[in-house]
Design a protein around this motif. Sequence first.
Motif, PDB file in Angstrom:
ATOM      1  N   MET A   1      -6.979  -7.791  -9.592  1.00 40.52           N
ATOM      2  CA  MET A   1      -6.941  -6.591  -8.957  1.00 40.52           C
ATOM      3  C   MET A   1      -6.552  -6.441  -7.611  1.00 40.52           C
ATOM      4  SD  MET A   1     -10.332  -3.986  -9.272  1.00 40.52           S
ATOM      5  CE  MET A   1     -10.025  -2.425  -8.693  1.00 40.52           C
ATOM      6  N   SER A   2      -6.957  -7.302  -6.698  1.00 42.45           N
ATOM      7  CA  SER A   2      -6.598  -7.501  -5.432  1.00 42.45           C
ATOM      8  C   SER A   2      -4.988  -7.407  -5.090  1.00 42.45           C
ATOM      9  CB  SER A   2      -7.410  -8.617  -4.770  1.00 42.45           C
ATOM     10  OG  SER A   2      -6.843  -8.700  -3.453  1.00 42.45           O
ATOM     11  N   LYS A   3      -4.412  -8.551  -6.074  1.00 44.62           N
ATOM     12  CA  LYS A   3      -3.154  -8.734  -6.064  1.00 44.62           C
ATOM     13  C   LYS A   3      -2.332  -7.700  -6.516  1.00 44.62           C
ATOM     14  CE  LYS A   3       0.609 -11.694  -7.775  1.00 44.62           C
ATOM     15  NZ  LYS A   3       1.100 -12.518  -8.832  1.00 44.62           N
ATOM     16  N   ASP A   4      -2.662  -6.680  -7.428  1.00 43.05           N
ATOM     17  CA  ASP A   4      -2.101  -5.270  -7.986  1.00 43.05           C
ATOM     18  C   ASP A   4      -2.158  -4.328  -6.692  1.00 43.05           C
ATOM     19  OD1 ASP A   4      -1.101  -5.897 -10.518  1.00 43.05           O
ATOM     20  OD2 ASP A   4      -2.606  -4.878 -11.388  1.00 43.05           O
ATOM     21  N   LEU A   5      -3.483  -4.380  -6.131  1.00 38.59           N
ATOM     22  CA  LEU A   5      -3.627  -3.293  -5.049  1.00 38.59           C
ATOM     23  C   LEU A   5      -2.553  -3.776  -3.780  1.00 38.59           C
ATOM     24  CD1 LEU A   5      -4.793  -0.980  -3.724  1.00 38.59           C
ATOM     25  CD2 LEU A   5      -6.666  -2.510  -3.175  1.00 38.59           C
ATOM     26  N   GLU A   6      -2.670  -5.093  -3.618  1.00 39.35           N
ATOM     27  CA  GLU A   6      -1.655  -5.585  -2.411  1.00 39.35           C
ATOM     28  C   GLU A   6      -0.016  -5.207  -2.584  1.00 39.35           C
ATOM     29  OE1 GLU A   6      -0.407  -9.758  -0.418  1.00 39.35           O
ATOM     30  OE2 GLU A   6      -2.212  -9.622  -1.250  1.00 39.35           O
ATOM     31  N   GLU A   7       0.118  -5.515  -3.972  1.00 43.95           N
ATOM     32  CA  GLU A   7       1.608  -5.179  -4.180  1.00 43.95           C
ATOM     33  C   GLU A   7       1.857  -3.631  -4.173  1.00 43.95           C
ATOM     34  OE1 GLU A   7       2.077  -6.365  -8.171  1.00 43.95           O
ATOM     35  OE2 GLU A   7       2.146  -8.718  -7.606  1.00 43.95           O
ATOM     36  N   GLN A   8       0.820  -2.683  -4.571  1.00 43.47           N
ATOM     37  CA  GLN A   8       1.106  -1.235  -4.382  1.00 43.47           C
ATOM     38  C   GLN A   8       1.224  -0.723  -2.867  1.00 43.47           C
ATOM     39  OE1 GLN A   8      -1.760   1.024  -6.645  1.00 43.47           O
ATOM     40  NE2 GLN A   8      -1.596  -0.575  -8.580  1.00 43.47           N
ATOM     41  N   VAL A   9       0.346  -1.317  -2.234  1.00 46.85           N
ATOM     42  CA  VAL A   9       0.350  -1.171  -0.716  1.00 46.85           C
ATOM     43  C   VAL A   9       1.640  -1.539  -0.079  1.00 46.85           C
ATOM     44  CG1 VAL A   9      -0.622  -1.531   1.490  1.00 46.85           C
ATOM     45  CG2 VAL A   9      -2.087  -1.269  -0.396  1.00 46.85           C
ATOM     46  N   GLN A  10       2.337  -2.747  -0.519  1.00 43.45           N
ATOM     47  CA  GLN A  10       3.374  -3.262   0.124  1.00 43.45           C
ATOM     48  C   GLN A  10       4.558  -2.189  -0.160  1.00 43.45           C
ATOM     49  OE1 GLN A  10       3.730  -5.492   2.429  1.00 43.45           O
ATOM     50  NE2 GLN A  10       6.059  -4.912   2.434  1.00 43.45           N
ATOM     51  N   ALA A  11       4.533  -1.906  -1.602  1.00 44.42           N
ATOM     52  CA  ALA A  11       5.629  -0.907  -1.936  1.00 44.42           C
ATOM     53  C   ALA A  11       5.530   0.304  -1.389  1.00 44.42           C
ATOM     54  CB  ALA A  11       5.569  -0.692  -3.613  1.00 44.42           C
ATOM     55  N   TRP A  12       4.291   0.835  -0.744  1.00 43.12           N
ATOM     56  CA  TRP A  12       4.397   2.297  -0.327  1.00 43.12           C
ATOM     57  C   TRP A  12       4.596   2.003   1.347  1.00 43.12           C
ATOM     58  CZ3 TRP A  12       1.384   3.075   4.028  1.00 43.12           C
ATOM     59  CH2 TRP A  12       1.171   4.597   4.595  1.00 43.12           C
ATOM     60  N   ALA A  13       4.304   0.683   1.649  1.00 36.85           N
ATOM     61  CA  ALA A  13       4.367   0.573   3.198  1.00 36.85           C
ATOM     62  C   ALA A  13       6.162   0.258   3.420  1.00 36.85           C
ATOM     63  CB  ALA A  13       3.621  -0.624   3.843  1.00 36.85           C
ATOM     64  N   SER A  14       6.819  -0.048   2.612  1.00 40.95           N
ATOM     65  CA  SER A  14       8.242  -0.245   2.690  1.00 40.95           C
ATOM     66  C   SER A  14       9.115   0.659   1.988  1.00 40.95           C
ATOM     67  CB  SER A  14       8.367  -1.801   2.254  1.00 40.95           C
ATOM     68  OG  SER A  14       8.152  -1.976   0.718  1.00 40.95           O
ATOM     69  N   ARG A  15       8.597   1.861   1.353  1.00 38.58           N
ATOM     70  CA  ARG A  15       9.481   2.862   0.596  1.00 38.58           C
ATOM     71  C   ARG A  15      10.183   3.320   1.606  1.00 38.58           C
ATOM     72  NH1 ARG A  15       5.338   5.218   3.077  1.00 38.58           N
ATOM     73  NH2 ARG A  15       5.062   7.462   3.417  1.00 38.58           N
ATOM     74  N   PRO A  16      11.530   3.940   1.219  1.00 33.28           N
ATOM     75  CA  PRO A  16      12.473   4.417   2.059  1.00 33.28           C
ATOM     76  C   PRO A  16      12.003   5.716   2.422  1.00 33.28           C
ATOM     77  CG  PRO A  16      13.200   3.711  -0.013  1.00 33.28           C
ATOM     78  CD  PRO A  16      11.742   3.725  -0.039  1.00 33.28           C
ATOM     79  N   LEU A  17      12.477   6.288   3.624  1.00 22.47           N
ATOM     80  CA  LEU A  17      11.867   7.580   4.158  1.00 22.47           C
ATOM     81  C   LEU A  17      13.098   8.361   4.192  1.00 22.47           C
ATOM     82  CD1 LEU A  17       9.443   6.229   7.253  1.00 22.47           C
ATOM     83  CD2 LEU A  17       8.815   7.184   4.708  1.00 22.47           C
ATOM     84  N   ASN A  18      13.516   9.087   3.123  1.00 19.91           N
ATOM     85  CA  ASN A  18      14.691   9.982   2.863  1.00 19.91           C
ATOM     86  C   ASN A  18      14.282  11.350   3.322  1.00 19.91           C
ATOM     87  OD1 ASN A  18      15.917   7.651   1.914  1.00 19.91           O
ATOM     88  ND2 ASN A  18      15.180   7.996  -0.170  1.00 19.91           N
ATOM     89  N   GLN A  19      13.305  11.827   3.236  1.00 20.14           N
ATOM     90  CA  GLN A  19      13.100  13.240   3.590  1.00 20.14           C
ATOM     91  C   GLN A  19      13.086  13.448   5.335  1.00 20.14           C
ATOM     92  OE1 GLN A  19       9.491  14.875   2.160  1.00 20.14           O
ATOM     93  NE2 GLN A  19       9.658  16.591   3.266  1.00 20.14           N
ATOM     94  N   GLU A  20      13.557  14.668   5.699  1.00 22.21           N
ATOM     95  CA  GLU A  20      13.648  14.965   7.046  1.00 22.21           C
ATOM     96  C   GLU A  20      12.249  15.630   7.462  1.00 22.21           C
ATOM     97  OE1 GLU A  20      16.913  17.122   8.559  1.00 22.21           O
ATOM     98  OE2 GLU A  20      18.188  16.083   7.433  1.00 22.21           O
ATOM     99  N   TYR A  21      11.966  14.993   8.733  1.00 21.11           N
ATOM    100  CA  TYR A  21      10.701  15.328   9.352  1.00 21.11           C
ATOM    101  C   TYR A  21      10.995  16.000  10.602  1.00 21.11           C
ATOM    102  CZ  TYR A  21       8.788  12.583   5.649  1.00 21.11           C
ATOM    103  OH  TYR A  21       8.494  12.089   4.159  1.00 21.11           O
ATOM    104  N   PRO A  22      10.925  17.381  10.818  1.00 18.93           N
ATOM    105  CA  PRO A  22      11.262  17.749  12.015  1.00 18.93           C
ATOM    106  C   PRO A  22      10.395  17.508  13.149  1.00 18.93           C
ATOM    107  CG  PRO A  22      10.724  19.688  10.590  1.00 18.93           C
ATOM    108  CD  PRO A  22      10.793  18.316   9.982  1.00 18.93           C
ATOM    109  N   PHE A  23       8.942  17.001  12.757  1.00 21.28           N
ATOM    110  CA  PHE A  23       7.832  16.765  13.798  1.00 21.28           C
ATOM    111  C   PHE A  23       7.524  15.516  13.137  1.00 21.28           C
ATOM    112  CE2 PHE A  23       8.062  21.342  13.163  1.00 21.28           C
ATOM    113  CZ  PHE A  23       8.399  21.793  14.414  1.00 21.28           C
ATOM    114  N   LEU A  24       6.994  14.577  14.317  1.00 17.60           N
ATOM    115  CA  LEU A  24       6.330  13.327  14.110  1.00 17.60           C
ATOM    116  C   LEU A  24       5.427  13.381  15.111  1.00 17.60           C
ATOM    117  CD1 LEU A  24       6.560  10.596  12.869  1.00 17.60           C
ATOM    118  CD2 LEU A  24       7.999   9.835  14.768  1.00 17.60           C
ATOM    119  N   MET A  25       3.945  13.013  14.260  1.00 14.47           N
ATOM    120  CA  MET A  25       2.912  12.573  14.983  1.00 14.47           C
ATOM    121  C   MET A  25       2.442  11.166  15.127  1.00 14.47           C
ATOM    122  SD  MET A  25       0.187  15.918  14.320  1.00 14.47           S
ATOM    123  CE  MET A  25      -0.226  15.139  12.701  1.00 14.47           C
ATOM    124  N   LEU A  26       2.260  10.806  16.111  1.00 19.05           N
ATOM    125  CA  LEU A  26       2.114   9.411  16.340  1.00 19.05           C
ATOM    126  C   LEU A  26       0.670   9.077  16.894  1.00 19.05           C
ATOM    127  CD1 LEU A  26       5.216   7.837  17.877  1.00 19.05           C
ATOM    128  CD2 LEU A  26       4.300   7.678  15.523  1.00 19.05           C
TER     129      LEU A  26
END
Length: 85
Positions: A1-26
């Motif tokens: 279960m942990s391995k599956d979750l780690e793979e999902q988190v990694q996929a989310w964290a490395s996904r392309p950011l194609n949409q435009e965001y006129p505002f960015l909050m950090l």
Amino acid sequence: MSKDLEEQVQAWASRPLNQEYPFLMLDAMQLKVRRQKAVRSTTAMLAVGISEDGQREILGIEMALSETEEGWRRFIRGLKERGLS
């Protein structure tokens, strides 16, 4: 279960950011996490993009030992490499 979750988190964290965001909050927050058999203070850096229609999306989260200028530069560079403009 942990391995599956780690793979999902990694996929989310490395996904392309194609949409435009006129505002960015950090932002960053201090969290207590268990590391090396002790509870230690850790910084979570967070980026949230806001679209034209006001929708918010968490673009990235990065954990660091402390909040530094170099840490922010590395975090933002990673977002740009994934397509954030």
